[in-house]
Write a protein that holds these residues in place. Structure first.
Motif, PDB file in Angstrom:
ATOM      1  N   CYS A   8       0.820  -1.211   0.000  1.00 61.00           N
ATOM      2  CA  CYS A   8       0.000   0.000   0.000  1.00 61.00           C
ATOM      3  C   CYS A   8       0.856   1.265   0.000  1.00 61.00           C
ATOM      4  N   CYS A  60       1.445   3.749  -2.928  1.00 58.64           N
ATOM      5  CA  CYS A  60       0.480   4.787  -3.300  1.00 58.64           C
ATOM      6  C   CYS A  60      -0.091   5.544  -2.104  1.00 58.64           C
ATOM      7  N   HIS A  61       0.135   5.067  -0.882  1.00 61.27           N
ATOM      8  CA  HIS A  61      -0.411   5.750   0.297  1.00 61.27           C
ATOM      9  C   HIS A  61       0.675   6.116   1.299  1.00 61.27           C
TER      10      HIS A  61
HETATM   11  C1  HEC Z   1      -1.384   1.562  -7.275  1.00 54.81           C
HETATM   12  C2  HEC Z   1      -1.738   2.523  -6.282  1.00 54.81           C
HETATM   13  C3  HEC Z   1      -2.447   2.025  -5.036  1.00 54.81           C
HETATM   14  C4  HEC Z   1      -2.047   1.017  -4.204  1.00 54.81           C
HETATM   15  C5  HEC Z   1      -0.801   0.132  -4.297  1.00 54.81           C
HETATM   16  C6  HEC Z   1      -3.035   0.972  -3.150  1.00 54.81           C
HETATM   17  N1  HEC Z   1      -3.988   1.927  -3.355  1.00 54.81           N
HETATM   18 FE1  HEC Z   1      -5.579   2.312  -2.171  1.00 54.81          FE
HETATM   19  N2  HEC Z   1      -6.235   3.703  -3.437  1.00 54.81           N
HETATM   20  C7  HEC Z   1      -5.624   4.055  -4.619  1.00 54.81           C
HETATM   21  C8  HEC Z   1      -6.503   4.901  -5.385  1.00 54.81           C
HETATM   22  C9  HEC Z   1      -6.233   5.466  -6.758  1.00 54.81           C
HETATM   23  C10 HEC Z   1      -7.687   5.049  -4.598  1.00 54.81           C
HETATM   24  C11 HEC Z   1      -8.951   5.804  -4.950  1.00 54.81           C
HETATM   25  C12 HEC Z   1      -9.974   4.770  -5.440  1.00 54.81           C
HETATM   26  C13 HEC Z   1     -11.318   5.366  -5.771  1.00 54.81           C
HETATM   27  O1  HEC Z   1     -11.365   6.285  -6.598  1.00 54.81           O
HETATM   28  O2  HEC Z   1     -12.325   4.886  -5.181  1.00 54.81           O
HETATM   29  C14 HEC Z   1      -7.474   4.279  -3.396  1.00 54.81           C
HETATM   30  C15 HEC Z   1      -8.415   4.187  -2.403  1.00 54.81           C
HETATM   31  C16 HEC Z   1      -8.271   3.418  -1.266  1.00 54.81           C
HETATM   32  C17 HEC Z   1      -9.254   3.330  -0.203  1.00 54.81           C
HETATM   33  C18 HEC Z   1     -10.641   3.985  -0.166  1.00 54.81           C
HETATM   34  C19 HEC Z   1     -10.664   5.246   0.633  1.00 54.81           C
HETATM   35  C20 HEC Z   1     -10.058   6.435  -0.092  1.00 54.81           C
HETATM   36  O3  HEC Z   1      -8.990   6.855   0.339  1.00 54.81           O
HETATM   37  O4  HEC Z   1     -10.646   6.928  -1.086  1.00 54.81           O
HETATM   38  C21 HEC Z   1      -8.738   2.486   0.724  1.00 54.81           C
HETATM   39  C22 HEC Z   1      -9.372   2.087   2.051  1.00 54.81           C
HETATM   40  C23 HEC Z   1      -7.462   2.027   0.218  1.00 54.81           C
HETATM   41  N3  HEC Z   1      -7.198   2.621  -0.999  1.00 54.81           N
HETATM   42  C24 HEC Z   1      -6.668   1.126   0.871  1.00 54.81           C
HETATM   43  C25 HEC Z   1      -5.531   0.558   0.310  1.00 54.81           C
HETATM   44  C26 HEC Z   1      -4.791  -0.526   0.936  1.00 54.81           C
HETATM   45  C27 HEC Z   1      -5.114  -1.149   2.274  1.00 54.81           C
HETATM   46  C28 HEC Z   1      -3.775  -0.839   0.075  1.00 54.81           C
HETATM   47  C29 HEC Z   1      -2.759  -1.948   0.229  1.00 54.81           C
HETATM   48  C30 HEC Z   1      -3.287  -3.292   0.390  1.00 54.81           C
HETATM   49  C31 HEC Z   1      -3.877   0.056  -1.070  1.00 54.81           C
HETATM   50  N4  HEC Z   1      -4.950   0.876  -0.893  1.00 54.81           N
HETATM   51  C32 HEC Z   1      -3.000   0.070  -2.117  1.00 54.81           C
HETATM   52  C33 HEC Z   1      -4.375   3.652  -5.036  1.00 54.81           C
HETATM   53  C34 HEC Z   1      -3.660   2.593  -4.490  1.00 54.81           C
END
Ligand code: HEC
Length: 191
Positions: free
Chosen positions: A146, A149-150
């Motif tokens: 995660c 991207c976070h």
């Molecule tokens: C490749 C990039 C990427 C990775 C790696 C990633 N995310 Fe995200 N994440 C995003 C994006 C883009 C969104 C917005 C999605 C949408 O428009 O609903 C998002 C949205 C979310 C949200 C919904 C709430 C919000 O912030 O809008 C959660 C919860 C979340 N991610 C958790 C995780 C977790 C836990 C992991 C690891 C297991 C993870 N993400 C890995 C790109 C990523």
């Protein structure tokens, strides 16, 4: 999963009527946990495959396009709403409502008190505009993948894509083990 496949899944699910327990809280919780397992597993599989295929900048499309599609399909299957929310959301459409906001705050307090993040959840039947509504949330821990991207130091091309798609992004600066957000489920019960 392709958009076509998601559409097909939606069609199939839309025409079947899975049985569901009307009111038993334990049954509702069990069903919710199962729905989240499926939702989470689908998302993770898509994410890992996309990162392997083309790196995190390619995988942004998965979260951006595929996550809402999977959520929609799961929602029909669950006969309620299945989604994700967070105190620091990326997509404003995922912002918590007042009940979710309170539960997310409580999750942080429970983590601070030493509870294992992977086991933190909460279920309740509340009244909304005279209707009885079952609501359930489960904390989502931040894993290593995660951080791409976070996390704090995103690759410049990843940061640029996110800035472009989500100009009001708040979902950065997370560390492994933090509560990234929560799965959130909602189903109106028959009175
Ligand atoms: C490749 C990039 C990427 C990775 C790696 C990633 N995310 Fe995200 N994440 C995003 C994006 C883009 C969104 C917005 C999605 C949408 O428009 O609903 C998002 C949205 C979310 C949200 C919904 C709430 C919000 O912030 O809008 C959660 C919860 C979340 N991610 C958790 C995780 C977790 C836990 C992991 C690891 C297991 C993870 N993400 C890995 C790109 C990523």
């Amino acid at each position: 999963m392709s958009i076509k496949l998601i559409a097909a899944v939606l069609l199939v699910l839309g025409t079947t009527a899975p049985a569901f327990a009307a009111d038993d809280l334990d049954a509702l919780i069990g069903e919710s946990r199962a729905a989240i397992k499926g939702f989470g597993a689908s998302l993770k599989a898509e994410l890992v495959a996309a990162i392997e295929a083309g790196g995190p900048e390619h995988a942004i499309g998965v979260c951006n396009m595929v996550a809402p599609g999977i959520a929609a399909a799961r929602s029909i299957e669950y006969q309620g709403r299945v989604g994700r929310t967070s105190l620091k959301r990326r997509n404003p459409a995922n912002a918590p409502d007042s009940w979710e906001l309170a539960v997310l705050g409580d999750f942080e307090a429970r983590k601070a008190a030493g509870e294992d993040v992977t086991a933190i959840d909460h279920a309740e039947i509340i009244t909304e505009n005279g209707a009885r509504v079952f609501r359930y949330m489960k904390a989502i821990p931040t894993a290593q993948v995660c951080i791409n991207c976070h996390g704090t130091d995103l690759q410049p091309e990843v940061a640029a894509m996110i800035d472009d798609l989500y100009p009001t992004d708040q979902a950065r600066g997370f560390s492994v083990g933090d509560i990234r957000g929560a799965f959130t489920l909602r189903r109106v019960l028959e009175n």
